[in-house]
Enzyme design. Sequence first.
Site, PDB file in Angstrom:
ATOM      1  N   LYS A   1       0.845  -1.207  -0.037  1.00  0.00           N
ATOM      2  CA  LYS A   1       0.042   0.031   0.109  1.00  0.00           C
ATOM      3  C   LYS A   1       0.855   1.374   0.062  1.00  0.00           C
ATOM      4  O   LYS A   1       1.514   1.498   1.059  1.00  0.00           O
ATOM      5  CB  LYS A   1      -0.970   0.144   1.132  1.00  0.00           C
ATOM      6  CG  LYS A   1      -2.062   1.204   1.053  1.00  0.00           C
ATOM      7  CD  LYS A   1      -2.673   1.711   2.330  1.00  0.00           C
ATOM      8  CE  LYS A   1      -1.685   2.508   3.020  1.00  0.00           C
ATOM      9  NZ  LYS A   1      -1.865   3.989   2.342  1.00  0.00           N
TER      10      LYS A   1
ATOM     11  N   GLU B   1      11.034   0.873   9.679  1.00  0.00           N
ATOM     12  CA  GLU B   1      11.956   1.885   9.134  1.00  0.00           C
ATOM     13  C   GLU B   1      11.283   3.100   9.374  1.00  0.00           C
ATOM     14  O   GLU B   1      10.399   3.400   8.618  1.00  0.00           O
ATOM     15  CB  GLU B   1      12.506   1.799   7.888  1.00  0.00           C
ATOM     16  CG  GLU B   1      13.831   2.287   7.759  1.00  0.00           C
ATOM     17  CD  GLU B   1      13.755   3.971   7.294  1.00  0.00           C
ATOM     18  OE1 GLU B   1      13.632   4.913   8.362  1.00  0.00           O
ATOM     19  OE2 GLU B   1      13.492   4.055   6.163  1.00  0.00           O
TER      20      GLU B   1
ATOM     21  N   CYS C   1      14.426  10.850   5.585  1.00  0.00           N
ATOM     22  CA  CYS C   1      14.671  10.263   7.105  1.00  0.00           C
ATOM     23  C   CYS C   1      15.910  10.524   7.378  1.00  0.00           C
ATOM     24  O   CYS C   1      16.272  10.495   8.583  1.00  0.00           O
ATOM     25  CB  CYS C   1      13.910   8.807   7.300  1.00  0.00           C
ATOM     26  SG  CYS C   1      14.824   7.760   6.211  1.00  0.00           S
TER      27      CYS C   1
ATOM     28  N   GLU D   1      11.103  15.821  13.868  1.00  0.00           N
ATOM     29  CA  GLU D   1      12.006  15.570  12.395  1.00  0.00           C
ATOM     30  C   GLU D   1      11.067  16.435  11.435  1.00  0.00           C
ATOM     31  O   GLU D   1       9.565  16.400  11.361  1.00  0.00           O
ATOM     32  CB  GLU D   1      11.675  14.284  11.820  1.00  0.00           C
ATOM     33  CG  GLU D   1      12.278  13.996  10.407  1.00  0.00           C
ATOM     34  CD  GLU D   1      12.162  12.626  10.000  1.00  0.00           C
ATOM     35  OE1 GLU D   1      12.546  12.165   9.204  1.00  0.00           O
ATOM     36  OE2 GLU D   1      11.069  12.138  10.499  1.00  0.00           O
TER      37      GLU D   1
END
Length: 462
Positions: free
Chosen positions: A171, A244, A278, A366
């Site tokens: 997905k 992750e 990331c 982040e």
Amino acid sequence: MIVANFINGTSSPAADTSPLIDPATGVEFGRAAVSRAAEVDAAVSAAATAFVSWSRTTPSERQQALLKLADLLESNAATIADAEVRETGKIRSVLVEEEIPQCADQIRFFAGAARALSSASAGEYLPGHTSYQRREPVGVIAQITPWNYPLMMAVWKIAPALAAGNTVVLKPADTTPSSSVLLASLAAEVLPPGVVNVVLGDRDTGRLLVEHPVPAMVSLTGSTRAGAEVARSAAATVKRLHLELGGNAPVLVFDDADVVTAAEGIVGAAFYNAGQDCTAASRVLVHTSVFDSFVEALVKVASSQVPGFDFGPLNSQAQLDRVLGLVSRSSGLVHCGGRRHGSDGFFLEPTVVSGVSQDDELVQEEAFAPVITVQTFASDDEAVALANGVPQGLASSIWTRDAGRVAALSARLDFGIVWVNTHGLVASEMPHGGFGASGYGKDLSMHGLEDYTRVKHVMIAH
């Protein structure tokens, strides 16, 4: 245009759809399927049926199929790039010259790795009995990918899973589905129906996939919040997890570093893909003795970056608003940027903020944007404390000429990746993954392949 699911080797529409927005213009250009229980069940059933035969193929057969897929990816690079640029606003030349060739290389790596899985040697560990270990595919893998690298993250998920003999239901993010569907359609040219399936949709679609009783494993690349939600949803059926998650990379610049070279490298690694990475070099820690000269060099390089030319837009209006809020609430000094660029699309000016404190929201979260924060340190111990003082633990870098310092600090930095005098480079042979709130499991490398296998002990009585 309507982007449909890809199930059991063919395009498969859904009753519901959602809009697709070009982030470079903010204008709707199409719609994508939104899958519900029926579509998810069809995809999972197709993958379960295909697993029976695909799991019994030889490593050589899987290798040949993956090599053909890599060739197809390269020969269809222009079509895939057009689709991904429309949904992400990426710089097209970067996709064609850097990202798609990397994807092809990563597929070819796992094609070879399929024939190199190792296990313990057979032996007599109890008298009169011979034992050996088998590495086997896990089963149907539910995979969820983010919007920052739609094609690349699909490759990172699909390639090792297939190489190990699993089948997949993927997905992609609801805002960036097209390149994953195109990849699945290419895979259907060289793989049996049902081996690779793609269901499109929103968070509810992902939850249906994760909670479905058939998949034996869930692999997610996404935010820490998404990882926690997936872990909770997968717990009821005790699925294996490969997570992750978000990063918040510290960049340690010491007093012996070349200030100009470091500034150029850091800006490149911080603003690549509009900072929506990331591992972005977003959190810079600089020795006090070179702070002024470094900030001057950093701001000069950062200010020269042009949104829409050097990097693309943010993914959505919501992401742009979030980042603008983080910057506006910061206690630091904004040297450049911090504002929306232009009136069309979701572009942010290249931004550098210094004087932020360790507990600043902009430091702890982040940003996932072309934003760099700068803090100072006076000693190696302080640098390590500041670097490790966030929940995430994915990537980091050290900029110094001192080899002894590199050896000492690379052991102390609590991150899954440590670059030295560079930042952000990826090799197919090396593991990619982090610690703490950045999740667990490794992408790429033999570790990434082994994550999609299970180990079985077989004992034979003489």
